[in-house]
Design a protein around this motif. Sequence first.
Motif, mmCIF file in Angstrom:
data_model
loop_
_atom_site.group_PDB
_atom_site.id
_atom_site.type_symbol
_atom_site.label_atom_id
_atom_site.label_comp_id
_atom_site.label_asym_id
_atom_site.label_seq_id
_atom_site.Cartn_x
_atom_site.Cartn_y
_atom_site.Cartn_z
ATOM 1 N N MET A 156 -37.182 56.347 24.703
ATOM 2 C CA MET A 156 -36.288 55.738 23.850
ATOM 3 C C MET A 156 -36.663 54.322 23.368
ATOM 4 O O MET A 156 -36.444 54.063 22.223
ATOM 5 N N ALA A 207 -34.902 63.713 26.540
ATOM 6 C CA ALA A 207 -34.567 62.600 26.674
ATOM 7 C C ALA A 207 -34.039 62.006 27.938
ATOM 8 O O ALA A 207 -34.086 61.247 28.649
ATOM 9 N N PRO A 241 -40.828 53.118 21.212
ATOM 10 C CA PRO A 241 -40.905 53.623 19.731
ATOM 11 C C PRO A 241 -40.201 52.352 18.981
ATOM 12 O O PRO A 241 -40.817 51.729 17.989
ATOM 13 N N VAL A 275 -34.787 56.538 18.080
ATOM 14 C CA VAL A 275 -35.395 57.992 18.387
ATOM 15 C C VAL A 275 -33.893 58.891 18.264
ATOM 16 O O VAL A 275 -34.352 60.020 17.938
ATOM 17 N N ILE A 283 -40.917 64.782 18.512
ATOM 18 C CA ILE A 283 -40.227 63.718 17.701
ATOM 19 C C ILE A 283 -41.342 62.997 16.984
ATOM 20 O O ILE A 283 -41.111 62.921 15.593
ATOM 21 N N GLN A 311 -43.734 57.311 15.314
ATOM 22 C CA GLN A 311 -42.321 57.360 15.517
ATOM 23 C C GLN A 311 -42.035 55.910 15.225
ATOM 24 O O GLN A 311 -40.917 55.540 14.342
ATOM 25 N N ILE A 359 -41.526 63.817 23.364
ATOM 26 C CA ILE A 359 -42.202 62.765 22.497
ATOM 27 C C ILE A 359 -43.097 63.253 21.273
ATOM 28 O O ILE A 359 -42.947 62.970 20.308
ATOM 29 N N THR A 364 -46.190 58.255 19.590
ATOM 30 C CA THR A 364 -45.295 57.274 19.686
ATOM 31 C C THR A 364 -45.405 55.909 18.623
ATOM 32 O O THR A 364 -44.386 55.637 18.038
#
Length: 661
Positions: A63, A392, A66, A370, A200, A325, A197, A322
């Motif tokens: 969380m 998450a 990023p 996120v 996303i 993101q 991760i 990451t």
Amino acid sequence: MDAKVVWLFVFVALYWSYCIFWGIKGALSAKTASDYFVAGRQISLWVFILAATATSFSGWTFMGHPGLIYRDGFQYAYASFYAITIPFTGVLFLKRQWMLGKRFGFITPGEMLAYYFRSDLIRILVVLVALIFSVPYLGIQLRASGFLFNVLTDNMLSTNVGMWLLSTVVIIYVASGGLRAVAYVDSAQAILLGGGIVVIGLIAMHAVGGFANLNQGIAALSQIDPVTGKAMFGQTTPDGYSAYIAIPGVIQFGAGLGTDSAPIGGAWTGLMVLTYMFGLMGIQSAPAFSMWAFGNKSPEPFAPQQVWASSFVIGFILVFFTAIQGIGAHFLGADLEFMAKFPDLVNNVMGTGLGGLDIMQSEGKGDMLVPQLVYLMSETAPWLVGLLSVCALAAMQSTGSAYMSTAGGMLTRDLLKRFIIPNASHAQQKMYGRLGVILIVLAALVVASTSSDALVLLGGLAVAYGFQMWPALIAVCWWPYLTRQGITVGLIAGLIAVTLTESIGAQYMPWGRWPMTLHSAFWGILFNFSLALIISAMTQKQNEHEHRMIFHNFLRDHASLSPEKRGLIPVAWIATLTWFFFGIGPGAVIGNWVFGDPTNAETWTFGMPSIWAWQLLWWLLGVGMMWLLAYKMELSTIPHKEVVALHEDIGDIQLDIDKPG
């Protein structure tokens, strides 16, 4: 009810069922204290590989990481190298701790260090470090879980209600099943953490429009104003580069966060990155990981976990997905200033939900990045929103559950059994271990519920405190020169130095947080190890040295490097120091420009900023370094001689450690 909320509850119910199943199974199989606290020393290969990986990388990785890349750019993205530096600690210490635990029957690190140094004061200090580490660190994870539920249920559940509800399930499976339950649940959590991760990151990349669009956006983001010489959307380093794609030098003397002498061009100098990695290395030197070492059937899983699961897989995920993101959010509507100047480069899918992620003016919105990326799938795949939400949640609980279990064990073994009920039965130890878990979670929840600001300050101390265990572990695993007096005074001094250079103490000091852009973990270890060396030189005693050599003679007999490989020792030293210097240290400044001029995207050798290419290169070299140490140097392989246990549980033996020598 919204479809995504329905899917969220479906996946949460499945996840909780899995957790409670292992809690019940663990409770039924825990016949002895060793079964409960260290899983009967029977944690298997794949369970440890996955569980240790999940424990090393918490919900903050999922969380918070990023959001900080969004705010500070690629200079902060060097922090992704903790995928290598965290298991680097394990390479140095886990195998040897496993051997000592198997040989002497240790269940907690307090028992190991108390027996080695013949000192109950060290036992108490270890428990103190464990508690200071566990309570705020756990509180952060639990509060983040509640915050996530609050956001994803559209405020149906408040942060505090969600936090207490989620904590109840964690208490049930951790307190009932002990470390075995934690290990099996963490195995699933590792897959959910890493997979979440990646997915996303792919969502962000798709929304940006592909890698070419991403780099076009980065080029615009990092433009330098020809009139003012300043970066258009952020700070400029002393060399005139945008702070988004360059680190601001090696060190900044006199700078400290929270003072009038704030760092120029960002805080992440070469030495700041290096010393920040010191702090994160404290995760696997914290007392909890010693108990993970004791719980294994053999050292066989150590090397694959350290080299392949953590350094290679998680490292690639962090350095690539990451980063996408965090940086990609600028081009998806999160950055209102960028969108106003370059509307053609923005796919505004996040602006409405975020209202602009201007973190410099609105602290804390980074945590929303996120969830907003996950929200992008609300219309097309609400089931994926539910699944990613559980990813998450699993990431947040993966670390907390391990610290709950191990801290409860240390309270029981090192305090209650040692000083209050020395003849406690196995049933009593398990009962008090469960009560310890409940008390630790309640303490974390109370702190998290009443003062989230203080929680953040305390959380900053946790990993730096864990790093202060390094001298004690060096002593017991490698170097008999360090004495009880030196380690004790050094550890106390290190904890004080960390406190005075972190937010909670530095606010009262003229130097501010992280003086000279050097992390608190560095200041702690500087005083810690220096005093340990000086006092050890003054307190050498032959009879105490002979006692310590019982450990070291055993380790040399079972874990010495084979003669044909001793020629590799200089190579290993050179490779390690080179990687730390150029990969995450002062030499990283070369990465600002070596693969292209940061101010001219047309010169970027690999079609990406030089700093990102440098990070990918040194991530690969870091994996090679870890392979060399873990496998070729035999630091994490199975001992060449079988370890024969002298005791199944040293706690059942009355040891006279109160009169050293």
